[in-house]
Design a protein around this motif. Structure first.
Motif, mmCIF file in Angstrom:
data_model
loop_
_atom_site.group_PDB
_atom_site.id
_atom_site.type_symbol
_atom_site.label_atom_id
_atom_site.label_comp_id
_atom_site.label_asym_id
_atom_site.label_seq_id
_atom_site.Cartn_x
_atom_site.Cartn_y
_atom_site.Cartn_z
ATOM 1 N N HIS A 102 0.831 -1.209 0.000
ATOM 2 C CA HIS A 102 0.000 0.000 0.000
ATOM 3 C C HIS A 102 0.868 1.262 0.000
ATOM 4 N N LEU A 103 1.976 1.200 0.719
ATOM 5 C CA LEU A 103 2.912 2.326 0.737
ATOM 6 C C LEU A 103 3.524 2.546 -0.646
ATOM 7 N N ALA A 104 4.003 1.467 -1.265
ATOM 8 C CA ALA A 104 4.665 1.575 -2.567
ATOM 9 C C ALA A 104 3.714 2.115 -3.629
ATOM 10 N N VAL A 105 2.457 1.677 -3.590
ATOM 11 C CA VAL A 105 1.456 2.191 -4.530
ATOM 12 C C VAL A 105 1.240 3.683 -4.292
ATOM 13 N N LYS A 106 1.136 4.054 -3.036
ATOM 14 C CA LYS A 106 0.908 5.460 -2.680
ATOM 15 C C LYS A 106 2.069 6.338 -3.142
ATOM 16 N N GLN A 107 3.278 5.788 -3.084
ATOM 17 C CA GLN A 107 4.474 6.530 -3.495
ATOM 18 C C GLN A 107 4.774 6.379 -4.989
ATOM 19 N N LYS A 108 3.921 5.629 -5.698
ATOM 20 C CA LYS A 108 4.083 5.389 -7.138
ATOM 21 C C LYS A 108 5.413 4.708 -7.457
ATOM 22 N N ARG A 109 5.806 3.790 -6.592
ATOM 23 C CA ARG A 109 7.027 3.002 -6.801
ATOM 24 C C ARG A 109 6.630 1.725 -7.543
ATOM 25 N N TYR A 110 6.224 1.902 -8.795
ATOM 26 C CA TYR A 110 5.580 0.825 -9.535
ATOM 27 C C TYR A 110 6.490 -0.380 -9.764
ATOM 28 N N SER A 111 7.750 -0.142 -10.075
ATOM 29 C CA SER A 111 8.668 -1.262 -10.326
ATOM 30 C C SER A 111 8.836 -2.130 -9.088
ATOM 31 N N GLU A 112 8.849 -1.503 -7.911
ATOM 32 C CA GLU A 112 8.981 -2.256 -6.665
ATOM 33 C C GLU A 112 7.684 -2.948 -6.282
ATOM 34 N N THR A 113 6.574 -2.435 -6.798
ATOM 35 C CA THR A 113 5.275 -3.017 -6.474
ATOM 36 C C THR A 113 5.048 -4.328 -7.216
ATOM 37 N N ILE A 114 5.620 -4.452 -8.411
ATOM 38 C CA ILE A 114 5.387 -5.638 -9.250
ATOM 39 C C ILE A 114 5.730 -6.952 -8.539
ATOM 40 N N PRO A 115 6.946 -7.115 -7.976
ATOM 41 C CA PRO A 115 7.233 -8.398 -7.306
ATOM 42 C C PRO A 115 6.341 -8.666 -6.103
ATOM 43 N N ILE A 116 5.837 -7.599 -5.475
ATOM 44 C CA ILE A 116 4.928 -7.787 -4.343
ATOM 45 C C ILE A 116 3.601 -8.364 -4.833
ATOM 46 N N VAL A 117 3.079 -7.819 -5.932
ATOM 47 C CA VAL A 117 1.817 -8.327 -6.491
ATOM 48 C C VAL A 117 1.984 -9.778 -6.936
ATOM 49 N N ILE A 118 3.120 -10.095 -7.548
ATOM 50 C CA ILE A 118 3.390 -11.478 -7.969
ATOM 51 C C ILE A 118 3.416 -12.406 -6.755
ATOM 52 N N ALA A 119 4.037 -11.950 -5.666
ATOM 53 C CA ALA A 119 4.086 -12.756 -4.436
ATOM 54 C C ALA A 119 2.688 -12.959 -3.859
ATOM 55 N N ILE A 120 1.853 -11.921 -3.922
ATOM 56 C CA ILE A 120 0.478 -12.029 -3.423
ATOM 57 C C ILE A 120 -0.310 -13.038 -4.259
ATOM 58 N N ILE A 121 -0.136 -12.993 -5.579
ATOM 59 C CA ILE A 121 -0.812 -13.952 -6.468
ATOM 60 C C ILE A 121 -0.393 -15.378 -6.126
ATOM 61 N N HIS A 122 0.908 -15.579 -5.958
ATOM 62 C CA HIS A 122 1.414 -16.921 -5.638
ATOM 63 C C HIS A 122 0.858 -17.404 -4.301
ATOM 64 N N HIS A 123 0.809 -16.500 -3.329
ATOM 65 C CA HIS A 123 0.283 -16.869 -2.014
ATOM 66 C C HIS A 123 -1.191 -17.240 -2.109
ATOM 67 N N GLU A 124 -1.963 -16.469 -2.868
ATOM 68 C CA GLU A 124 -3.385 -16.764 -3.045
ATOM 69 C C GLU A 124 -3.579 -18.133 -3.703
ATOM 70 N N ARG A 125 -2.761 -18.412 -4.705
ATOM 71 C CA ARG A 125 -2.903 -19.672 -5.438
ATOM 72 C C ARG A 125 -2.575 -20.880 -4.568
ATOM 73 N N THR A 126 -1.628 -20.723 -3.668
ATOM 74 C CA THR A 126 -1.200 -21.855 -2.845
ATOM 75 C C THR A 126 -1.971 -21.954 -1.533
ATOM 76 N N ASN A 127 -2.853 -21.006 -1.268
ATOM 77 C CA ASN A 127 -3.618 -21.040 -0.019
ATOM 78 C C ASN A 127 -5.124 -21.054 -0.301
ATOM 79 N N THR A 128 -5.772 -19.919 -0.253
ATOM 80 C CA THR A 128 -7.228 -19.889 -0.428
ATOM 81 C C THR A 128 -7.647 -20.138 -1.870
ATOM 82 N N ASN A 129 -6.758 -19.824 -2.819
ATOM 83 C CA ASN A 129 -7.039 -19.982 -4.253
ATOM 84 C C ASN A 129 -8.344 -19.296 -4.650
ATOM 85 N N ASP A 130 -8.527 -18.086 -4.147
ATOM 86 C CA ASP A 130 -9.689 -17.268 -4.500
ATOM 87 C C ASP A 130 -9.435 -16.694 -5.896
#
Length: 210
Positions: A102-130
């Motif tokens: 949320h901080l990185a998005v607010k600061q428009k640090r888009y390149s740093e946000t990408i690996p975080i979103v990828i990690a969130i996707i991977h976590h979702e897929r391996t857990n709740t798979n929503d």
């Protein structure tokens, strides 16, 4: 002050900070949490699990208090330390990552946000798979690739969006139609005319690729 008194004061400070956090008293939680963290670093170490636990609570309190920017360095540090010590799927890492995201998005640090979103996707897929939540994250990821001009990732991301949209919303929905059109336009832009023609023919798309 004896060593026993010092330990007792330290434990009491941690307990007070926990109670303020659990009660949602964010200003008090931040003040006590920062004091507890300073004492923890002096008594234990930066990498000690108890200290990282305090850092995690502090990060969440900063967000709840609407003070992301004011505590940006501390929020990022909490995430980096948790990731280093516990890996990407530990509870402390997940929680500190959410705040840092949320901080990185607010600061428009888009390149740093990408690996975080990828990690969130991977976590979702391996857990709740929503799959709906995963779809939303892929849409965010596509927007980030666009903002950072990472053209090479646009097609595979749009393919994932189209697949998930079909699964979660159905092939007859406007959302799926829009996803297919976006994918076809991306094929065209990247001069993948064969895939464009296949998609345009399969779904009778009224678009041209010149």
């Amino acid at each position: 002050m004896t060593q026993a008194d010092s330990i007792s004061k330290f434990e009491s400070l941690i307990l007070d900070s926990e109670n303020a956090f659990k009660s949602g008293k964010w200003t008090q939680s931040i003040a006590l949490g920062e004091s507890a963290l300073k004492a923890c670093h002096l008594r234990l170490s930066v990498n000690n699990p108890r200290c990282i636990y305090i850092m995690k609570n502090n990060s969440l309190a900063y967000e709840q208090a609407g003070e992301l920017i004011e505590h940006a360095d501390k929020i990022e540090r909490a995430y980096r330390v948790a990731l280093l010590q516990f890996g990407p799927f530990h509870h402390f890492t997940i929680k500190t990552r959410e705040v840092f995201y949320h901080l990185a998005v607010k600061q428009k640090r888009y390149s740093e946000t990408i690996p975080i979103v990828i990690a969130i996707i991977h976590h979702e897929r391996t857990n709740t798979n929503d799959e709906l939540e995963i779809l939303n994250k892929f849409i965010e990821l596509y927007a980030l690739y666009k903002k950072t001009n990472q053209v090479q990732y646009e097609v595979p991301t749009l393919e994932s969006i189209a697949t998930l949209t079909k699964k979660t919303m159905g092939a007859d929905t406007d959302n799926y139609q829009q996803a297919v059109i976006a994918l076809a336009e991306c094929y065209c832009k990247q001069k993948n005319y064969k895939k464009f023609d296949i998609l345009a023919s399969r779904y009778s798309l009224d678009i041209k690729c010149d």
